[in-house]
Design an enzyme around this catalytic site. Structure first.
Site, PDB file in Angstrom:
ATOM      1  N   LYS A   7      16.978 -24.489  31.444  1.00 16.81           N
ATOM      2  CA  LYS A   7      15.911 -23.491  31.573  1.00 16.81           C
ATOM      3  C   LYS A   7      15.625 -23.172  33.052  1.00 16.81           C
ATOM      4  CE  LYS A   7      11.150 -22.568  30.230  1.00 16.81           C
ATOM      5  NZ  LYS A   7       9.902 -23.165  29.766  1.00 16.81           N
ATOM      6  N   HIS A  12      15.267 -19.525  37.244  1.00 16.33           N
ATOM      7  CA  HIS A  12      15.037 -19.544  38.699  1.00 16.33           C
ATOM      8  C   HIS A  12      16.268 -19.395  39.581  1.00 16.33           C
ATOM      9  CE1 HIS A  12      10.861 -20.452  38.002  1.00 16.33           C
ATOM     10  NE2 HIS A  12      11.171 -21.517  37.289  1.00 16.33           N
ATOM     11  N   LYS A  41       5.921 -13.178  31.404  1.00 20.50           N
ATOM     12  CA  LYS A  41       5.630 -14.313  32.298  1.00 20.50           C
ATOM     13  C   LYS A  41       4.982 -13.752  33.573  1.00 20.50           C
ATOM     14  CE  LYS A  41       7.620 -18.456  34.399  1.00 20.50           C
ATOM     15  NZ  LYS A  41       8.820 -19.294  34.588  1.00 20.50           N
ATOM     16  N   VAL A  43       4.229 -14.871  36.768  1.00 15.70           N
ATOM     17  CA  VAL A  43       4.821 -15.089  38.097  1.00 15.70           C
ATOM     18  C   VAL A  43       6.107 -15.863  37.921  1.00 15.70           C
ATOM     19  CG1 VAL A  43       4.504 -16.122  40.383  1.00 15.70           C
ATOM     20  CG2 VAL A  43       2.509 -15.269  39.128  1.00 15.70           C
ATOM     21  N   THR A  45       9.805 -17.004  40.348  1.00 16.29           N
ATOM     22  CA  THR A  45      10.580 -16.936  41.584  1.00 16.29           C
ATOM     23  C   THR A  45      12.058 -17.167  41.299  1.00 16.29           C
ATOM     24  OG1 THR A  45       8.688 -17.787  42.821  1.00 16.29           O
ATOM     25  CG2 THR A  45      10.858 -17.970  43.875  1.00 16.29           C
ATOM     26  N   LYS A  66       1.638 -29.945  41.274  1.00 18.69           N
ATOM     27  CA  LYS A  66       0.340 -29.349  40.941  1.00 18.69           C
ATOM     28  C   LYS A  66      -0.276 -29.974  39.687  1.00 18.69           C
ATOM     29  CE  LYS A  66       1.100 -24.903  43.183  1.00 18.69           C
ATOM     30  NZ  LYS A  66       1.702 -23.551  43.012  1.00 18.69           N
ATOM     31  N   HIS A 118      11.706 -27.565  37.106  1.00 21.95           N
ATOM     32  CA  HIS A 118      10.494 -26.747  37.207  1.00 21.95           C
ATOM     33  C   HIS A 118      10.347 -26.342  38.664  1.00 21.95           C
ATOM     34  CE1 HIS A 118       6.144 -25.928  37.310  1.00 21.95           C
ATOM     35  NE2 HIS A 118       6.029 -26.884  38.203  1.00 21.95           N
TER      36      HIS A 118
HETATM   37  P1  T3P Z   1       8.514 -23.083  35.193  1.00 21.38           P
HETATM   38  O1  T3P Z   1       7.796 -24.330  34.808  1.00 21.38           O
HETATM   39  O2  T3P Z   1       9.337 -22.474  34.100  1.00 21.38           O
HETATM   40  O3  T3P Z   1       9.347 -23.297  36.468  1.00 21.38           O
HETATM   41  O4  T3P Z   1       3.556 -22.370  37.352  1.00 21.38           O
HETATM   42  C1  T3P Z   1       3.854 -21.803  36.131  1.00 21.38           C
HETATM   43  C2  T3P Z   1       5.219 -21.132  36.156  1.00 21.38           C
HETATM   44  O5  T3P Z   1       5.231 -20.142  37.196  1.00 21.38           O
HETATM   45  C3  T3P Z   1       6.355 -22.097  36.424  1.00 21.38           C
HETATM   46  O6  T3P Z   1       7.396 -21.950  35.493  1.00 21.38           O
HETATM   47  C4  T3P Z   1       6.878 -21.696  37.771  1.00 21.38           C
HETATM   48  C5  T3P Z   1       6.387 -20.312  37.990  1.00 21.38           C
HETATM   49  N1  T3P Z   1       6.131 -20.038  39.402  1.00 21.38           N
HETATM   50  C6  T3P Z   1       7.162 -19.492  40.150  1.00 21.38           C
HETATM   51  O7  T3P Z   1       8.258 -19.267  39.649  1.00 21.38           O
HETATM   52  N2  T3P Z   1       6.922 -19.214  41.463  1.00 21.38           N
HETATM   53  C7  T3P Z   1       5.742 -19.519  42.097  1.00 21.38           C
HETATM   54  O8  T3P Z   1       5.601 -19.260  43.307  1.00 21.38           O
HETATM   55  C8  T3P Z   1       4.701 -20.124  41.298  1.00 21.38           C
HETATM   56  C9  T3P Z   1       3.380 -20.482  41.928  1.00 21.38           C
HETATM   57  C10 T3P Z   1       4.946 -20.353  39.965  1.00 21.38           C
END
Ligand code: T3P
Length: 121
Positions: A7, A12, A41, A43, A45, A66, A118
């Site tokens: 995932k 990402h 979704k 946000v 990156t 976090k 993550h």
């Molecule tokens: P994931 O757990 O799938 O990586 O924080 C909640 C989701 O937002 C988390 O998803 C990561 C994503 N996120 C980013 O991709 N970039 C960021 O800068 C931040 C703050 C969160």
């Protein structure tokens, strides 16, 4: 492969696209990578570095995530990334994103196999 690692790559990793994407990059990529299926979704990156370099972040020292867990790690060098942020007023299924390229250190959470699962910041 464990689902968390798969995932992470799906959501990402975009190693091969060039940095400085056009303004439609996030609209296309958020859909292609299945982050607009049930909801938009808010946000996300994308990292434009090799998977080897991103996995190597897991070898940095542990820091607090976090969510309070201690399995996060910060990249030593800044990385080429693109932030996708849902625009105000965008409504599912028409998820519209602002595309913002940046270069910064990133923080990832890694699992017991020392692979990213993550993206924390
Ligand atoms: P994931 O757990 O799938 O990586 O924080 C909640 C989701 O937002 C988390 O998803 C990561 C994503 N996120 C980013 O991709 N970039 C960021 O800068 C931040 C703050 C969160």
């Amino acid at each position: 492969q464990e689902s968390g690692a798969r995932k992470f790559k799906q959501q990402h990793m975009d190693s091969n696209s060039r940095h400085l994407p056009n303004s439609n990059y996030c609209n296309k990529m958020m859909k292609k990578r299945k982050m607009t299926v049930d909801a938009c979704k808010p946000v996300n990156t994308f990292v434009h570095e090799s998977l080897t370099d991103v996995k190597a972040i897991c070898n940095q020292r542990n820091i607090r995530c976090k969510n309070g867990q201690n399995n996060c790690h910060k990249s030593r060098s800044s990385m080429r990334v693109t932030d996708c942020r849902l625009t105000n007023g965008s409504r599912h299924p028409n998820c519209k994103y602002r595309t913002s390229p940046a270069k910064r250190q990133i923080i990832v959470a890694c699992d017991k196999n020392r692979v990213p699962v993550h993206l924390d910041a």
